[in-house]
Design a protein around this motif. Sequence first.
Motif, mmCIF file in Angstrom:
data_model
loop_
_atom_site.group_PDB
_atom_site.id
_atom_site.type_symbol
_atom_site.label_atom_id
_atom_site.label_comp_id
_atom_site.label_asym_id
_atom_site.label_seq_id
_atom_site.Cartn_x
_atom_site.Cartn_y
_atom_site.Cartn_z
ATOM 1 N N ASP B 97 0.841 -1.199 0.000
ATOM 2 C CA ASP B 97 0.000 0.000 0.000
ATOM 3 C C ASP B 97 0.870 1.241 0.000
ATOM 4 O OD1 ASP B 97 -2.602 -1.081 0.052
ATOM 5 O OD2 ASP B 97 -2.225 -1.746 2.135
ATOM 6 N N THR B 157 -9.757 -7.517 -9.644
ATOM 7 C CA THR B 157 -9.467 -6.942 -8.339
ATOM 8 C C THR B 157 -8.537 -5.759 -8.554
ATOM 9 O OG1 THR B 157 -8.540 -7.354 -6.171
ATOM 10 C CG2 THR B 157 -7.476 -8.477 -8.005
ATOM 11 N N GLU B 163 -9.587 -1.561 -3.367
ATOM 12 C CA GLU B 163 -9.071 -2.640 -2.542
ATOM 13 C C GLU B 163 -7.630 -2.333 -2.107
ATOM 14 O OE1 GLU B 163 -11.271 -6.715 -3.870
ATOM 15 O OE2 GLU B 163 -9.977 -5.775 -5.357
ATOM 16 N N THR B 164 -7.291 -2.874 -0.943
ATOM 17 C CA THR B 164 -5.915 -2.700 -0.479
ATOM 18 C C THR B 164 -5.074 -3.850 -0.999
ATOM 19 O OG1 THR B 164 -6.288 -4.004 1.495
ATOM 20 C CG2 THR B 164 -6.717 -1.632 1.660
ATOM 21 N N GLU B 166 -3.615 -6.210 0.566
ATOM 22 C CA GLU B 166 -3.926 -7.498 1.165
ATOM 23 C C GLU B 166 -5.163 -8.127 0.537
ATOM 24 O OE1 GLU B 166 -3.692 -7.360 5.317
ATOM 25 O OE2 GLU B 166 -3.817 -9.540 5.505
ATOM 26 N N GLU B 167 -6.161 -7.265 0.320
ATOM 27 C CA GLU B 167 -7.391 -7.751 -0.300
ATOM 28 C C GLU B 167 -7.124 -8.261 -1.710
ATOM 29 O OE1 GLU B 167 -10.624 -4.852 1.960
ATOM 30 O OE2 GLU B 167 -9.491 -4.125 0.227
ATOM 31 N N HIS B 170 -5.467 -11.584 -1.606
ATOM 32 C CA HIS B 170 -6.479 -12.554 -1.213
ATOM 33 C C HIS B 170 -7.339 -12.946 -2.407
ATOM 34 C CE1 HIS B 170 -8.743 -14.692 1.769
ATOM 35 N NE2 HIS B 170 -9.881 -14.221 1.239
ATOM 36 N N ALA B 171 -7.745 -11.939 -3.227
ATOM 37 C CA ALA B 171 -8.555 -12.196 -4.414
ATOM 38 C C ALA B 171 -7.787 -13.035 -5.423
ATOM 39 C CB ALA B 171 -8.986 -10.867 -5.041
#
Lengths: 251, 413, 213
Positions: B97, B157, B163-164, B166-167, B170-171
């Motif tokens: 980020d 994503t 989205e960050t 991490e998200e 994850h996606a």
Amino acid sequence: MENCFEIENLNLYYGEKQALKNLNLSIRKNCVTALIGPSGCGKSTFLRCLNRMNDLIEGCRIEGKIMIQGVDIYDPKTNVVDLRTKVGMVFQRPNPFPMSIFENVAYGPRCQGIKDRRILKEIVENSLKQAALYEEVHDRLHESAMGLSGGQQQRLCIARAIAMEPEVILMDEPTSALDPIATSKIEELIEELKKSYSIIIVTHSMQQASRVSDDTAFFLLGEIVEMDTTRMIFNQPKDKRTEDYITGRFG
Amino acid sequence: MNVTKKQQRQRTLKDAFLNGLTAFSSMLSVLVLTILLGYVFSKGIGLVNVDLLRNQYWSKSAIVAVEEGTQSGTFERPEDLPKEAVWSEKWGIALIDAVSHEKQALVLVERVDENSVFAATVDTSAGPNQGKSYPVVPGLQVQKIDFTDQQGNANFTGMLASETAEEMVHALDQAVSIRSVFIKTPGGGIRGSLIATLYLIFVSLLFALPIGVASAVYLNEIAKKNRFNGLIRSGIETLTGVPSIVYGLMGVSVLFPITAAFGATTTNILLGSLTLAIILLPTIIRSTEEALLVVPQSLRDASLSLGASETQTIFKITLPCAIPGILTGVLLSIGRIIGESAALIYTMGTFINDSPSLLSQGTSLAVHIWSVMSGEQPNFELACAISILILVFVLILNLTVKLISRRLNKAWY
Amino acid sequence: MVKLDETLSLFQDLIQEMARKVRSMHCLAMQIMESGDKEKALQLIQLDEFVNRYEEEINDRAQDVLALLSPVATDLRIVIAGIKTASDLERIADYAKNIARYVIKNGPVAPCIRPIAQQIGESFLAMFDHTIEAYQARDVKKAFQIPEEDEVINRLLEEVHAILKEALKNQKIDDSIIPTVGLLRNLERAGDHTKNICEHLIYQEKGQHIDFD
């Protein structure tokens, strides 16, 4: 004995003011001629006439003749640059150029177009030897001249003048900024140099004039009061004003 | 003399008042300057880093496609990866980020494994580079990643979905294959303006220095002191006081045809340089003249007495001796160039050009500040960061000037 | 200060030259004392003129040095001592001239004191030589020894007096013997001046005033 300078009816004006009045004198070759007199009497002005350094001063007008080797230096045909190679000059304060010792001495010949390093090296060495400086600086010829002591700088300036192989060396109070030891070295040098050159020296020190010179001219208010051998001037001056001046009773 | 107690007291009061006044004035000016500097530094220091100097101002977007075939694998997290970075074991990419200079949240690529699919992507955006290799490298912004999930559906994503990192990782873990990545190069840098400024310094000095030094030599050494030359001299002095915006006008109207002859179609850096050269001339002439005046007359006399001509004296003795002074003038001029803006807005335009050339538009650092501040949303942080750079540069210049002038004074006696 | 050294050494050479001239005058005087040759005596009187001109020359040189070279310390004392030495030498030369005059007037020295006169003359010459040597070498030690030699001359003169007294007693006295005493007196005075020269030399080297008596 031959004369190096013959001056006839020389008058010099700064604008309206007359600084030199009707000078007539001859200066002997291979002799030391001292010009003495109180400040502002015109002796330095006269000295600067001899290599036309007064040309640079605006409003300066010169009448009369100064003959060197039978040629009038103020003749329009005379080349000033040539004249100055014949008549070298050493100034009141040591004024070496901010470059190396070698370059200082080689400056004059370089300006005349001598480029060969071998010849330049020879000239520099000879000049420094004649100026009794070579021994002291031979291992640092390429260092800055500004690092030398005052007396050494002044001898460098003499070497620089000698490098042009002039007929005459003009010296404008060459020791006034130096200590007594440096002064006596320069005086010794003058004694040595007069074998090869004619020397004209302006000095404020009566003792210096009496010690180093063969002839002495006493200037007062732009006139020559008396000119004779130094022996006569200091033993039996003919003019009362000369006696008053050399005995320190002036004014 | 008799001085009464009253007179004494009055004098003491008067002296105290005057001394106090001077002390107060100096305090005030120091205070104002400190506040100003404090503001600039506190606002801008966060942005000053190597990236600021290196990055381009405009970001470039591209969509890169991933080659077909088996794509995923198992990649081990590198040990030297910073903690904040998020590592995708499946795809061998680390995301992190970040915040842009406009305070927007970003996701940047931190690391790409050399065997990862992201290391072998191809540019698909329209343009000359279409079809060529365009690997995802660290530093790029990831806007969006299109992938196919386990159900065979197309999904995406990325930052477009707010989205960050991490998200996003994850996606991606849900993805079967990656199709394409929408990436953006980082922007907000001042590389272009820096280059343009260097152009300005170099080209304007190229013109102003020889002409300025030569005319100073003429005025000071060669010219007779008559009325005509006095007029030239006072003319030059007047030029120093003319506002630079007037020079800008003149540059556009008078000098533009000259640059047009070289093929310029718009305002350009050459035009700015020429205008600046004219602005600098009086400064350079003045400082050169002053440097020449300092050279002792005795050196000139010595040179002349050695049979050098006046020209030889000027070029072999006087001018070399004046070099430190001339250099001071040059440094002052560089300061002037860096600080100049008004004249350049006319002559070089205000378009921030990331790859400036002599005949294109561009901005100097000062105009860059003007540019980022004159938009609808003034960017104070970037402006302050550039200001810090300018201040540091000017400080270095001033110190150099001081050093040189001290050596200049030592050089003679 | 090369020039001053050079000039001073020329100045001292001149003084030595003058001293040699004076010495040759005294040599001649001794011959005349014996032979009574009037021709030579006249020559000697003329030589004195020559020596006087030396003194003038030395004084002129000294003036030059003082006026032009401003000597100080030892250099200055060399000049001052030089002037004094020159004047002493001139006096010594005068005594040689006096001897010549006596001889022209009265003839040679009486035979009875001829040997002792010869001895006095030789002692004086030796003393004078030593003085010149000391001056040349600037040797103060030697200068201090000179007064002893002067004593010898004085003793010899006393002997002469004794001889004369003896002659008076024996009524052997001759008229011609009286001027002889005055003649020998000249040599004694010359010795005193030689002693003065040593004093000047010591002053020149040490700056101290010594009085030999």
